[in-house]
Design an enzyme around this catalytic site. Structure first.
Site, short mmCIF file in Angstrom:
data_model
loop_
_atom_site.label_atom_id
_atom_site.label_comp_id
_atom_site.label_asym_id
_atom_site.label_seq_id
_atom_site.Cartn_x
_atom_site.Cartn_y
_atom_site.Cartn_z
N ARG A 1 0.04 -7.59 17.12
CA ARG A 1 0.56 -7.86 15.37
C ARG A 1 1.37 -8.61 14.82
O ARG A 1 2.31 -8.75 15.77
CB ARG A 1 -0.37 -6.60 14.67
CG ARG A 1 -0.62 -7.38 13.61
CD ARG A 1 -0.99 -6.74 12.57
NE ARG A 1 -0.40 -5.25 12.34
CZ ARG A 1 -0.18 -3.82 12.00
NH1 ARG A 1 -1.92 -4.28 11.47
NH2 ARG A 1 0.48 -3.08 12.07
N ARG B 1 -6.09 8.11 1.22
CA ARG B 1 -5.46 8.35 2.99
C ARG B 1 -5.30 10.07 3.57
O ARG B 1 -4.92 10.81 3.79
CB ARG B 1 -3.85 7.53 3.44
CG ARG B 1 -3.99 6.85 4.26
CD ARG B 1 -2.66 6.57 4.43
NE ARG B 1 -2.08 5.80 5.70
CZ ARG B 1 -2.01 4.46 5.67
NH1 ARG B 1 -2.95 3.49 5.03
NH2 ARG B 1 -1.80 3.97 6.73
N ARG C 1 1.70 7.21 14.04
CA ARG C 1 0.46 7.00 13.15
C ARG C 1 -0.62 7.55 12.73
O ARG C 1 -1.17 8.10 12.40
CB ARG C 1 0.54 5.26 12.63
CG ARG C 1 2.10 5.06 11.83
CD ARG C 1 2.55 3.25 11.76
NE ARG C 1 1.16 2.69 11.83
CZ ARG C 1 0.91 1.11 11.75
NH1 ARG C 1 2.04 0.55 13.02
NH2 ARG C 1 0.42 0.58 11.69
N LYS D 1 -8.63 -3.06 9.01
CA LYS D 1 -8.89 -2.92 7.50
C LYS D 1 -8.32 -4.36 7.04
O LYS D 1 -8.90 -4.71 5.95
CB LYS D 1 -8.55 -1.51 7.28
CG LYS D 1 -8.38 -0.05 7.49
CD LYS D 1 -8.29 1.25 7.19
CE LYS D 1 -6.22 0.86 7.81
NZ LYS D 1 -5.72 0.99 8.83
N ARG E 1 5.80 -5.60 12.35
CA ARG E 1 6.38 -5.15 11.97
C ARG E 1 6.65 -4.26 12.85
O ARG E 1 6.62 -3.90 13.49
CB ARG E 1 5.07 -4.13 10.63
CG ARG E 1 4.37 -4.90 10.21
CD ARG E 1 3.06 -4.22 9.86
NE ARG E 1 2.06 -3.03 9.49
CZ ARG E 1 1.62 -2.51 8.92
NH1 ARG E 1 0.91 -3.60 8.29
NH2 ARG E 1 1.80 -0.98 9.21
#
Ligand code: AP5
Ligand code: MG
Length: 224
Positions: free
Chosen positions: A135, A96, A179, A22, A168
């Protein structure tokens, strides 16, 4: 590339599990098509970093991979929308929950605006874990990298601005799995919600970044 005039005032939501791409796609829509990229996750991380009141309020939720309460999120987003009327906006990671989607509909209706489309980027759980644990992101300009798919030219340094790349805190495997669970339980009902409004289109997030983007632009322009 899409003609920017075709995309004036377009309000778009990118929906999908963590790691679906996203943020990557929203960044491209901003750079190539002039969208304002609005990521509630980025807003919260920035506020946490600056140790503001809002940052203190949301930190425990974000670090644990849980959702920030709807009323907190909606207050922040409503202010943003009022300040950016007339601009093309891509919402990344918002709404969300169904309550957030209903809140968004109310805010937009008050301003005589409406959502133009919702793009669901789909990705398998295994691929989500693989992508998120590799990431990295630039601390200075926010650019997103991946050590497997799109590594920086020089390890730990942003190609664009020379900033430091970081990982992160919520990208640890155990938090990523939490998550994913939150997504399935609390966010995936939005698929039905937007399908009923005839706003939802789906893209396979497993194809390469540029192919996802081409498909995204095609779908957005088609809906205008
Ligand atoms: P948020 O920041 O929104 O995180 P998320 O939804 O979990 O999504 P991610 O940012 O992890 O993934 P992404 O889909 O943006 O993927 P990316 O492009 O980086 O939210 C964080 C937290 O904030 C939440 O847990 C919650 O606590 C809170 N929060 C935020 N919004 C909220 C809300 N509305 N309500 C309540 N709480 C809220 O890509 C991932 C990786 O894959 C990158 O390394 C990238 O380079 C790579 N990649 C991308 N596309 C491709 C491709 N096509 N092929 C190969 N690799 C790719
Ligand atoms: Mg993101």
């Amino acid at each position: 590339m899409a003609d920017k005039r075709q995309l004036e005032n377009v309000l778009l939501v990118l929906l999908g599990p963590p790691g679906a791409g996203k943020g990557t796609q929203a960044e491209l829509l901003a750079r190539e098509c002039g969208f304002v990229h609005y990521s509630t996750g980025e807003v919260f991380r920035e506020q946490i970093g600056k140790r503001t009141e809002l940052g203190r309020q949301v930190e425990s939720f974000v670090v644990a991979g849980a959702l920030v309460p709807d009323e907190v999120v909606l207050a922040v987003v409503a202010d943003f929308i009022r300040e950016h009327q007339g601009q093309a906006i891509v919402f990344d990671g918002f709404p969300r929950t169904v309550a957030q989607a209903e809140g968004l509909d109310r805010v937009l209706a008050d301003l005589k605006l409406k959502l133009d489309g919702v793009v669901l980027i789909e990705l398998s759980d295994d691929e989500v874990v693989r992508r998120l644990t590799s990431r990295r992101q630039c601390r200075r300009c926010g650019k997103i990298y991946n050590l497997i798919f799109s590594p920086p030219r020089q390890a730990g340094i942003c190609d664009e601005c020379g900033g430091e790349l970081y990982q992160r805190k919520d990208d640890e495997e155990a938090i990523v799995r939490a998550r994913l669970q939150v997504y399935k339980e609390q966010t995936s009902p939005l698929i039905d919600y937007y399908q009923r409004q005839d706003k939802l289109v789906r893209i396979d997030g497993a194809i390469g970044r540029d192919r996802v983007f081409q498909e995204l632009v095609r779908l957005v322009v088609q809906r205008q």
